[in-house]
Design an enzyme around this catalytic site. Structure first.
Site, PDB file in Angstrom:
ATOM      1  N   THR A 186       4.247  92.952  60.831  1.00  0.00           N
ATOM      2  CA  THR A 186       3.303  92.109  61.564  1.00  0.00           C
ATOM      3  C   THR A 186       4.104  91.123  62.409  1.00  0.00           C
ATOM      4  OG1 THR A 186       1.642  92.318  59.838  1.00  0.00           O
ATOM      5  CG2 THR A 186       1.433  90.414  61.303  1.00  0.00           C
ATOM      6  N   GLN A 236       4.967 103.275  59.899  1.00  0.00           N
ATOM      7  CA  GLN A 236       4.477 104.374  59.065  1.00  0.00           C
ATOM      8  C   GLN A 236       5.373 105.608  59.124  1.00  0.00           C
ATOM      9  OE1 GLN A 236       2.108 104.285  56.865  1.00  0.00           O
ATOM     10  NE2 GLN A 236       1.053 102.379  57.381  1.00  0.00           N
ATOM     11  N   ALA A 268       9.960  97.152  55.086  1.00  0.00           N
ATOM     12  CA  ALA A 268      10.529  97.745  53.869  1.00  0.00           C
ATOM     13  C   ALA A 268       9.471  98.235  52.883  1.00  0.00           C
ATOM     14  CB  ALA A 268      11.445  96.729  53.183  1.00  0.00           C
ATOM     15  N   THR A 306      16.906  80.444  56.566  1.00  0.00           N
ATOM     16  CA  THR A 306      17.792  81.042  55.564  1.00  0.00           C
ATOM     17  C   THR A 306      17.335  82.464  55.239  1.00  0.00           C
ATOM     18  OG1 THR A 306      18.268  78.879  54.646  1.00  0.00           O
ATOM     19  CG2 THR A 306      18.657  80.763  53.188  1.00  0.00           C
ATOM     20  N   CYS A 344     -13.987  96.233  54.465  1.00  0.00           N
ATOM     21  CA  CYS A 344     -14.966  95.247  54.004  1.00  0.00           C
ATOM     22  C   CYS A 344     -14.652  93.887  54.581  1.00  0.00           C
ATOM     23  CB  CYS A 344     -14.873  95.130  52.490  1.00  0.00           C
ATOM     24  SG  CYS A 344     -16.085  96.119  51.667  1.00  0.00           S
TER      25      CYS A 344
HETATM   26  N1  PMP Z   1       1.909  98.408  61.727  1.00  0.00           N
HETATM   27  C1  PMP Z   1       1.404  99.409  61.002  1.00  0.00           C
HETATM   28  C2  PMP Z   1       1.166 100.738  61.643  1.00  0.00           C
HETATM   29  C3  PMP Z   1       1.091  99.206  59.660  1.00  0.00           C
HETATM   30  O1  PMP Z   1       0.588 100.213  58.938  1.00  0.00           O
HETATM   31  C4  PMP Z   1       1.336  97.944  59.077  1.00  0.00           C
HETATM   32  C5  PMP Z   1       1.003  97.680  57.619  1.00  0.00           C
HETATM   33  N2  PMP Z   1      -0.311  97.989  57.267  1.00  0.00           N
HETATM   34  C6  PMP Z   1       1.861  96.932  59.878  1.00  0.00           C
HETATM   35  C7  PMP Z   1       2.139  97.192  61.194  1.00  0.00           C
HETATM   36  C8  PMP Z   1       2.154  95.572  59.319  1.00  0.00           C
HETATM   37  O2  PMP Z   1       3.250  95.625  58.460  1.00  0.00           O
HETATM   38  P1  PMP Z   1       3.588  94.482  57.406  1.00  0.00           P
HETATM   39  O3  PMP Z   1       2.698  94.734  56.228  1.00  0.00           O
HETATM   40  O4  PMP Z   1       5.027  94.684  57.097  1.00  0.00           O
HETATM   41  O5  PMP Z   1       3.327  93.167  58.051  1.00  0.00           O
END
Ligand code: PMP
Length: 398
Positions: free
Chosen positions: A82, A189, A210, A250, A337
């Protein structure tokens, strides 16, 4: 069946695209960095810091080589994808605004891409959201015509989180190169599941995480190309100069070590694992289709991650289906939901799936620890519950 249930732990986890369990080898690798090697990677004047720094740089090098980056310094650690997606898109928007104010992305991207794009639209950027066809794939001609003199970035994911569909990233990379535009790819993914090579696909920025590849949560990376061309980004966090002055703070050394170990394992085991998981997915799909009619598969079957199956069951109610399976099967639904309503998946909507079908869609995602016993159990469970619901349905006729 009863014997099988006895030896198998319920509920069965079939939600590997939401997150993966951590591989025990990853945890083993991390533990010393919580205990004896707890130093701050920025402490350069004593062995505690140097040990931590060395571990971070080893992990950075492993991750760089895993995605075929040219230089480990092209890997910037973040808290997850994200953050990486935000960082990439906002960082380019801020740095290259003078060059243009147009970006191109796809209607089926993850919210962490779409929400940033919407935010930038409020700031005066123009964003093209490419549609997808019934298979979930973009049309490359449409991408080409969407490019204008003002376009600075194309952001297209490698594999989709709901339907597992794999976009033609090498072709997109070529197009971006020809037009002199940056290409950002959300590879969350796909990395660790199928080959992902930033140089072969002409990618300038890539997001990975990760916890989707058997590593810990809260750690991810953004690949930022340094040469041919060099990508410049506005810093995400101002601080003490960590992460090439782009993200201060950090470093989370144990998580970074875990990420490195997750990548090491993926590198050696990915090909075999993909074959095995595809076999299980194929078995699940065929058992469901043998037991039931009127099952709709969403997204391309060929251009798809090995571990993803997203199907809808006609003539039943989604809510009832989930009520009857969710104590035993941990799967994901096509309806998210919110506090007051069931929002149908915008990804399935973009494929043209009708709303009633979206509500009965189930995303099965399989992974490293999925067994064939679990798949047999899950398929039998789904078949019997759907049959039971259809028997009560006035619309269903055999
Ligand atoms: N992009 C995709 C295609 C995802 O599937 C996800 C996680 N659902 C994210 C971004 C976000 O990743 P993270 O959970 O590491 O923030």
């Amino acid at each position: 069946m009863t014997e099988m249930v006895k030896s198998m732990k319920l509920p069965i986890y079939l939600d590997y695209q939401a997150t993966t369990p951590m591989d025990p080898r990853v945890l083993e690798a991390m533990l010393p960095y919580y205990k004896e090697y707890f130093g701050n990677a920025a402490s350069r004047h004593h062995p505690f810091g140097l040990k931590a720094k060395q571990a971070v740089e080893d992990a950075r090098a492993k991750i760089a080589s895993f995605i075929n980056a040219e230089d480990p310094e092209e890997i910037i650690f973040t808290s997850g994808a994200t953050e990486s997606n935000n960082f990439a898109i906002r960082g380019i928007a801020e740095m290259y605004r003078e060059k243009g104010n147009h970006m191109i992305t796809v209607a089926t991207e993850h919210k962490s891409v779409l929400s940033v794009c919407q935010h930038l639209e409020e700031k005066g950027f123009k964003v093209t959201y490419l549609p997808v066809d019934r298979e979930g794939l973009i049309n490359l001609c449409e991408l080409k015509t969407a490019i204008t003199g003002n376009t600075i970035l194309i952001s297209v994911m490698h594999a989709n989180n709901e339907i597992g569909v794999i976009q033609p990233i090498a072709e997109i990379g070529e197009m971006a190169k020809a037009a002199g535009i940056f290409f950002h790819c959300d590879a969350v993914q796909s990395a660790g599941k199928i080959p992902f090579d930033v140089r072969a696909a002409g990618i300038h920025l890539a997001s990975i995480s990760a916890h989707k590849m058997y590593g810990p949560k809260g750690i991810g990376a953004l690949y930022v190309r340094k040469q041919n061309p060099r990508v410049r980004l506005a810093p995400l966090v101002y601080g003490g100069g960590q992460e090439m002055n782009l993200r201060g703070g950090t470093l989370n050394v144990p998580a970074i070590v875990g990420f490195g170990e997750a990548v090491r394992i993926a590198k050696t085991e990915m090909a075999e694992e993909a074959k095995r998981v595809l076999g299980l997915r194929t078995e699940l799909h065929s058992m469901i289709c043998k037991g039931l009619d009127c099952v709709d598969l969403h997204g391309s079957l060929e251009k798809r991650l090995p571990g993803n199956l997203n199907v809808s069951f006609e003539f039943i109610e989604g809510e009832l289906l989930f009520k009857l399976i969710n104590q035993e099967l941990a799967v994901s639904s096509g309806s998210a939901c919110s506090s007051t309503s069931l929002e149908p998946s915008y990804v399935l909507k973009a494929l043209g799936v009708r709303e009633s079908l979206i509500h009965t869609s189930v995303r099965f995602s399989l992974g490293r620890f999925t067994t064939s016993e679990e798949i047999d159990y899950a398929a039998n469970k789904i078949v019997s519950v759907v049959q039971e619901l259809r028997e009560k349905s006035p619309f269903y006729k055999k």
